[in-house]
Design a protein around this motif. Sequence first.
Motif, PDB file in Angstrom:
ATOM      1  N   THR A  49       3.673   5.943 -41.422  1.00 51.56           N
ATOM      2  CA  THR A  49       4.992   5.611 -42.896  1.00 51.56           C
ATOM      3  C   THR A  49       6.208   5.819 -42.049  1.00 51.56           C
ATOM      4  OG1 THR A  49       5.808   6.390 -44.890  1.00 51.56           O
ATOM      5  CG2 THR A  49       5.277   8.385 -43.350  1.00 51.56           C
ATOM      6  N   GLU A  50       6.896   4.954 -42.579  1.00 46.35           N
ATOM      7  CA  GLU A  50       8.814   5.140 -42.238  1.00 46.35           C
ATOM      8  C   GLU A  50       9.160   6.508 -43.167  1.00 46.35           C
ATOM      9  OE1 GLU A  50       9.969   4.499 -39.234  1.00 46.35           O
ATOM     10  OE2 GLU A  50       7.443   3.467 -38.937  1.00 46.35           O
ATOM     11  N   ASP A  51       8.465   7.232 -44.298  1.00 49.18           N
ATOM     12  CA  ASP A  51       9.080   7.411 -44.960  1.00 49.18           C
ATOM     13  C   ASP A  51       9.701   8.657 -44.478  1.00 49.18           C
ATOM     14  OD1 ASP A  51       9.726  10.138 -46.786  1.00 49.18           O
ATOM     15  OD2 ASP A  51       8.815   8.826 -47.984  1.00 49.18           O
ATOM     16  N   ARG A  52      10.862   9.543 -44.266  1.00 46.47           N
ATOM     17  CA  ARG A  52      11.358  10.663 -43.570  1.00 46.47           C
ATOM     18  C   ARG A  52      11.055  11.996 -44.043  1.00 46.47           C
ATOM     19  NH1 ARG A  52      17.396   8.287 -42.028  1.00 46.47           N
ATOM     20  NH2 ARG A  52      16.780   6.877 -41.023  1.00 46.47           N
ATOM     21  N   ALA A  53      10.156  12.476 -45.543  1.00 46.66           N
ATOM     22  CA  ALA A  53      10.173  13.551 -45.481  1.00 46.66           C
ATOM     23  C   ALA A  53       8.575  13.697 -45.985  1.00 46.66           C
ATOM     24  CB  ALA A  53      10.039  13.701 -47.007  1.00 46.66           C
ATOM     25  N   ILE A  54       8.147  12.749 -45.961  1.00 47.31           N
ATOM     26  CA  ILE A  54       6.206  13.073 -45.377  1.00 47.31           C
ATOM     27  C   ILE A  54       6.398  12.841 -43.642  1.00 47.31           C
ATOM     28  CG2 ILE A  54       4.033  11.299 -45.035  1.00 47.31           C
ATOM     29  CD1 ILE A  54       4.756   9.670 -47.335  1.00 47.31           C
ATOM     30  N   LEU A  55       6.901  12.211 -42.825  1.00 44.90           N
ATOM     31  CA  LEU A  55       6.666  12.390 -41.408  1.00 44.90           C
ATOM     32  C   LEU A  55       7.462  13.646 -41.014  1.00 44.90           C
ATOM     33  CD1 LEU A  55       8.462   9.183 -40.089  1.00 44.90           C
ATOM     34  CD2 LEU A  55       5.872   9.958 -39.960  1.00 44.90           C
ATOM     35  N   ALA A  56       8.481  14.796 -41.266  1.00 48.34           N
ATOM     36  CA  ALA A  56       9.022  16.150 -41.581  1.00 48.34           C
ATOM     37  C   ALA A  56       7.524  16.993 -42.209  1.00 48.34           C
ATOM     38  CB  ALA A  56      10.119  16.124 -42.077  1.00 48.34           C
ATOM     39  N   ALA A  57       7.519  16.732 -43.597  1.00 50.90           N
ATOM     40  CA  ALA A  57       6.335  17.473 -44.038  1.00 50.90           C
ATOM     41  C   ALA A  57       5.681  17.412 -43.739  1.00 50.90           C
ATOM     42  CB  ALA A  57       6.316  17.205 -45.055  1.00 50.90           C
ATOM     43  N   ARG A  58       4.614  16.614 -42.929  1.00 47.57           N
ATOM     44  CA  ARG A  58       3.208  16.081 -42.367  1.00 47.57           C
ATOM     45  C   ARG A  58       2.790  15.803 -40.978  1.00 47.57           C
ATOM     46  NH1 ARG A  58      -0.741  17.956 -46.289  1.00 47.57           N
ATOM     47  NH2 ARG A  58      -2.199  18.131 -44.394  1.00 47.57           N
ATOM     48  N   PRO A  59       3.935  16.404 -40.222  1.00 50.69           N
ATOM     49  CA  PRO A  59       3.603  15.606 -38.987  1.00 50.69           C
ATOM     50  C   PRO A  59       2.152  16.215 -38.477  1.00 50.69           C
ATOM     51  CG  PRO A  59       4.566  17.955 -38.487  1.00 50.69           C
ATOM     52  CD  PRO A  59       4.588  17.776 -39.941  1.00 50.69           C
ATOM     53  N   GLU A  60       1.486  16.820 -38.918  1.00 51.30           N
ATOM     54  CA  GLU A  60      -0.319  17.052 -38.047  1.00 51.30           C
ATOM     55  C   GLU A  60      -1.171  15.935 -38.964  1.00 51.30           C
ATOM     56  OE1 GLU A  60      -0.403  18.358 -42.017  1.00 51.30           O
ATOM     57  OE2 GLU A  60       0.609  18.752 -41.015  1.00 51.30           O
ATOM     58  N   LEU A  61      -0.261  14.967 -39.570  1.00 52.10           N
ATOM     59  CA  LEU A  61      -0.790  14.255 -40.242  1.00 52.10           C
ATOM     60  C   LEU A  61      -0.316  12.769 -40.195  1.00 52.10           C
ATOM     61  CD1 LEU A  61      -3.312  13.305 -42.476  1.00 52.10           C
ATOM     62  CD2 LEU A  61      -2.218  13.704 -43.793  1.00 52.10           C
ATOM     63  N   ALA A  62       0.722  12.352 -40.399  1.00 48.78           N
ATOM     64  CA  ALA A  62       1.907  11.760 -40.316  1.00 48.78           C
ATOM     65  C   ALA A  62       2.593  11.369 -38.823  1.00 48.78           C
ATOM     66  CB  ALA A  62       2.479  12.021 -41.896  1.00 48.78           C
ATOM     67  N   CYS A  63       2.423  10.046 -38.540  1.00 51.80           N
ATOM     68  CA  CYS A  63       3.184   9.268 -37.868  1.00 51.80           C
ATOM     69  C   CYS A  63       4.280   7.523 -38.463  1.00 51.80           C
ATOM     70  CB  CYS A  63       2.267   9.000 -36.389  1.00 51.80           C
ATOM     71  SG  CYS A  63       1.159   7.375 -36.978  1.00 51.80           S
ATOM     72  N   SER A  64       4.598   7.758 -37.770  1.00 51.36           N
ATOM     73  CA  SER A  64       5.950   6.293 -37.416  1.00 51.36           C
ATOM     74  C   SER A  64       5.258   5.356 -37.200  1.00 51.36           C
ATOM     75  CB  SER A  64       7.473   6.196 -36.393  1.00 51.36           C
ATOM     76  OG  SER A  64       6.727   6.442 -35.565  1.00 51.36           O
ATOM     77  N   VAL A  65       5.333   3.804 -37.491  1.00 49.33           N
ATOM     78  CA  VAL A  65       4.931   2.553 -36.820  1.00 49.33           C
ATOM     79  C   VAL A  65       4.957   2.831 -35.426  1.00 49.33           C
ATOM     80  CG1 VAL A  65       5.259   0.763 -37.197  1.00 49.33           C
ATOM     81  CG2 VAL A  65       5.785   1.554 -38.928  1.00 49.33           C
ATOM     82  N   GLU A  66       6.209   3.270 -34.905  1.00 48.30           N
ATOM     83  CA  GLU A  66       6.462   3.528 -33.130  1.00 48.30           C
ATOM     84  C   GLU A  66       5.371   4.407 -33.213  1.00 48.30           C
ATOM     85  OE1 GLU A  66      10.021   4.105 -30.583  1.00 48.30           O
ATOM     86  OE2 GLU A  66      10.414   3.865 -32.234  1.00 48.30           O
ATOM     87  N   GLN A  67       4.891   5.474 -33.253  1.00 50.60           N
ATOM     88  CA  GLN A  67       4.462   6.248 -32.235  1.00 50.60           C
ATOM     89  C   GLN A  67       2.590   5.542 -32.811  1.00 50.60           C
ATOM     90  OE1 GLN A  67       5.378   9.498 -35.705  1.00 50.60           O
ATOM     91  NE2 GLN A  67       6.472  10.646 -33.903  1.00 50.60           N
ATOM     92  N   PHE A  68       2.486   5.380 -34.089  1.00 50.41           N
ATOM     93  CA  PHE A  68       0.908   4.469 -34.110  1.00 50.41           C
ATOM     94  C   PHE A  68       0.613   3.495 -32.929  1.00 50.41           C
ATOM     95  CE2 PHE A  68      -2.200   2.442 -36.372  1.00 50.41           C
ATOM     96  CZ  PHE A  68      -2.690   2.870 -36.590  1.00 50.41           C
ATOM     97  N   MET A  69       1.566   2.243 -32.783  1.00 50.72           N
ATOM     98  CA  MET A  69       1.315   1.598 -31.850  1.00 50.72           C
ATOM     99  C   MET A  69       1.449   2.283 -30.528  1.00 50.72           C
ATOM    100  SD  MET A  69       0.903  -0.738 -34.415  1.00 50.72           S
ATOM    101  CE  MET A  69       0.728  -2.086 -32.766  1.00 50.72           C
ATOM    102  N   ALA A  70       2.001   3.097 -30.302  1.00 50.52           N
ATOM    103  CA  ALA A  70       2.647   3.636 -28.983  1.00 50.52           C
ATOM    104  C   ALA A  70       0.818   4.318 -28.514  1.00 50.52           C
ATOM    105  CB  ALA A  70       2.831   4.918 -28.390  1.00 50.52           C
ATOM    106  N   VAL A  71       0.021   4.918 -29.439  1.00 48.84           N
ATOM    107  CA  VAL A  71      -1.271   5.951 -29.020  1.00 48.84           C
ATOM    108  C   VAL A  71      -2.465   3.199 -29.145  1.00 48.84           C
ATOM    109  CG1 VAL A  71      -0.292   7.427 -29.792  1.00 48.84           C
ATOM    110  CG2 VAL A  71      -1.715   6.426 -31.768  1.00 48.84           C
ATOM    111  N   GLN A  72      -1.709   2.472 -29.578  1.00 51.81           N
ATOM    112  CA  GLN A  72      -2.919   2.057 -30.019  1.00 51.81           C
ATOM    113  C   GLN A  72      -3.623   1.455 -28.884  1.00 51.81           C
ATOM    114  OE1 GLN A  72      -4.538   2.098 -32.726  1.00 51.81           O
ATOM    115  NE2 GLN A  72      -3.750   3.642 -32.830  1.00 51.81           N
TER     116      GLN A  72
END
Length: 72
Positions: A49-72
Motif C-alpha cells: 500500500t501507499e497508505d501512510r497510516a497503514i504503513l505507520a501502524a502496521r510495519p510488520e505487515l505493510a510495505c510500500s510498492v517500492e519496498q515490495f518491488m525491492a525484495v522481489q
Amino acid sequence: MAAAELAFADREHHLPSDRVLAVIERGRLSAYDCEFVVLAIALGVWLVTEDRAILAARPELACSVEQFMAVQ
C-alpha cells in the motif's frame, strides 16, 4: 460488467467482524483500512500500500510498492 464479475467469482473473502473490530481497537486506522489488514493476515501476504497510516501502524505487515518491488 459480466466479465469483471466472472473474473472475481469465488475470489471474495468474508472477514469475521470480531477480527476487524479487534484491529480497529489496536490503532487509529479506519474500519475500511482494518479490513485490508485482516485480509492480509488471513491470506498470509504482505499488505502492499501507499497508505501512510497503514504503513505507520502496521510495519510488520505493510510495505510500500517500492519496498515490495525491492525484495522481489
